[in-house]
Write a protein that holds these residues in place. Sequence first.
Motif, PDB file in Angstrom:
ATOM      1  N   ALA B  67       0.863  -1.195   0.000  1.00  0.00           N
ATOM      2  CA  ALA B  67       0.000   0.000   0.000  1.00  0.00           C
ATOM      3  C   ALA B  67       0.892   1.236   0.000  1.00  0.00           C
ATOM      4  O   ALA B  67       2.075   1.162   0.347  1.00  0.00           O
ATOM      5  N   VAL B  69       1.057   5.764   0.630  1.00  0.00           N
ATOM      6  CA  VAL B  69       0.462   6.976   1.196  1.00  0.00           C
ATOM      7  C   VAL B  69       0.961   8.150   0.364  1.00  0.00           C
ATOM      8  O   VAL B  69       2.154   8.254   0.070  1.00  0.00           O
ATOM      9  N   PRO B  91      -3.615  -0.459  -3.013  1.00  0.00           N
ATOM     10  CA  PRO B  91      -4.365   0.644  -2.414  1.00  0.00           C
ATOM     11  C   PRO B  91      -3.449   1.832  -2.085  1.00  0.00           C
ATOM     12  O   PRO B  91      -2.340   1.641  -1.591  1.00  0.00           O
ATOM     13  N   PHE B  93      -3.477   5.557  -0.083  1.00  0.00           N
ATOM     14  CA  PHE B  93      -4.226   6.366   0.878  1.00  0.00           C
ATOM     15  C   PHE B  93      -3.770   7.815   0.756  1.00  0.00           C
ATOM     16  O   PHE B  93      -2.594   8.123   0.951  1.00  0.00           O
ATOM     17  N   VAL B 102     -14.134   6.270  -2.685  1.00  0.00           N
ATOM     18  CA  VAL B 102     -12.984   5.492  -3.149  1.00  0.00           C
ATOM     19  C   VAL B 102     -12.986   5.486  -4.672  1.00  0.00           C
ATOM     20  O   VAL B 102     -14.041   5.365  -5.303  1.00  0.00           O
ATOM     21  N   HIS B 112      -7.899   5.926  -1.790  1.00  0.00           N
ATOM     22  CA  HIS B 112      -8.773   6.071  -0.616  1.00  0.00           C
ATOM     23  C   HIS B 112      -8.463   7.414   0.020  1.00  0.00           C
ATOM     24  O   HIS B 112      -7.306   7.680   0.352  1.00  0.00           O
ATOM     25  N   VAL B 114      -8.417   9.994   2.888  1.00  0.00           N
ATOM     26  CA  VAL B 114      -8.422   9.925   4.348  1.00  0.00           C
ATOM     27  C   VAL B 114      -8.483  11.345   4.890  1.00  0.00           C
ATOM     28  O   VAL B 114      -7.595  12.151   4.606  1.00  0.00           O
ATOM     29  N   ALA B 121      -3.964   7.625   7.946  1.00  0.00           N
ATOM     30  CA  ALA B 121      -3.675   7.111   6.597  1.00  0.00           C
ATOM     31  C   ALA B 121      -2.613   6.019   6.655  1.00  0.00           C
ATOM     32  O   ALA B 121      -2.721   4.974   5.989  1.00  0.00           O
ATOM     33  N   GLN B 124      -4.160   2.842   8.132  1.00  0.00           N
ATOM     34  CA  GLN B 124      -5.013   2.160   7.150  1.00  0.00           C
ATOM     35  C   GLN B 124      -4.165   1.483   6.081  1.00  0.00           C
ATOM     36  O   GLN B 124      -4.474   0.385   5.623  1.00  0.00           O
ATOM     37  N   ALA B 125      -3.075   2.146   5.688  1.00  0.00           N
ATOM     38  CA  ALA B 125      -2.190   1.554   4.685  1.00  0.00           C
ATOM     39  C   ALA B 125      -1.520   0.296   5.227  1.00  0.00           C
ATOM     40  O   ALA B 125      -1.400  -0.718   4.528  1.00  0.00           O
TER      41      ALA B 125
END
Lengths: 203, 203
Positions: B67, B69, B91, B93, B102, B112, B114, B121, B124-125
């Motif tokens: 993932a 960010v 994904p 973020f 999304v 996504h 945030v 973030a 979540q990542a």
Amino acid sequence: MGIVFAQMSVSVDGYAGHPEIEKTWEYLGRLTSWVHDLPTWRDRQGMTGGTPGPADDLVAEEFQAGAYVLGRNMFDFGEEPWGTNPPYRAPVFVVTHRPREVLHKEGGTSFHFVTDGLASAVEQAKAAAGDRSVGIYGGIGIIRQAIRDGLVDELHLHQVPVLLGEGIRLLDELGAEAKELVATRTVAIDGVNHLYFRFDRPS
Amino acid sequence: MGIVFAQMSVSVDGYAGHPEIEKTWEYLGRLTSWVHDLPTWRDRQGMTGGTPGPADDLVAEEFQAGAYVLGRNMFDFGEEPWGTNPPYRAPVFVVTHRPREVLHKEGGTSFHFVTDGLASAVEQAKAAAGDRSVGIYGGIGIIRQAIRDGLVDELHLHQVPVLLGEGIRLLDELGAEAKELVATRTVAIDGVNHLYFRFDRPS
């Protein structure tokens, strides 16, 4: 003719000093601790012992310079602690506005006070060094000026693994014109990155 | 749990951007030209070809992240040029103040948005990445903030051999408190220094 190199220990965020004098001492302690156990550095400070190895080889190689250039602040800073037998053991050209007689020390170090500018100091150092290199050992201001004025052939950054977050950076006020480099040596020894560059200029 | 790394290409004097947008494009061109012929980078841009080798291996390793960010500026900057099949394939973020649904793209990339901050973030990542790492890919502001807030485990500097002389440095505004690093990988490939560090924190 040898090359002209500038060398300094810096943090990963590029700092080499601090506007506050106590912080500068703290920074110098942190940024130069990697040399403190090296036999070449210890010998140059009048001490014995130390642990040989590749980091010592780098320091010894830099101390093969045939002459050095220093700024006046750096000289004022060092004159007392260097004592009667300074670490250079070769002619040192100090850029200053105050004329002064040549100062001869033990061990081969002599300090020559140059009042007609940095370019002249570098020229005189080159003449004194002959086939050997010239080391610009600081401070920050004189290295910046030498880079700006195109007087440096090689830049040696001894990059210590810390983010200091504030202070005075070595590579600042270099002029807005981009300067191309060539990475000539990149080596990590005991956690310190030694990053050597050549200035890529038409010769 | 994988680690969180931040990566960016910087000049030897630490610049990664410029306040003027045209200069920023010029800088990005110079600072990222080392990736342009790498097969992994080309493939992620929807192109074929390129020359494999150790630099490609580094880029491929970073793209193994589970993932990513990004800051909102970086997303706004990239949304158009990335097109229908962005390079992340995982994904992403995006830290923003503007709520948004999304956004699912081809190739496995989903954006996504945030709105409750960078730490959220990153959390979540991490959850999305599972055992794989999380890559903070910029821009400059979000990487600085992540370093300040202690959210980064590893910093990857791709150091391009040029002094740019002015602009916006990556490693600025990090807070005045010193942060210890450990140099974990130091390698020069085709003239670019790849300097990897781990933040040395009590775990």
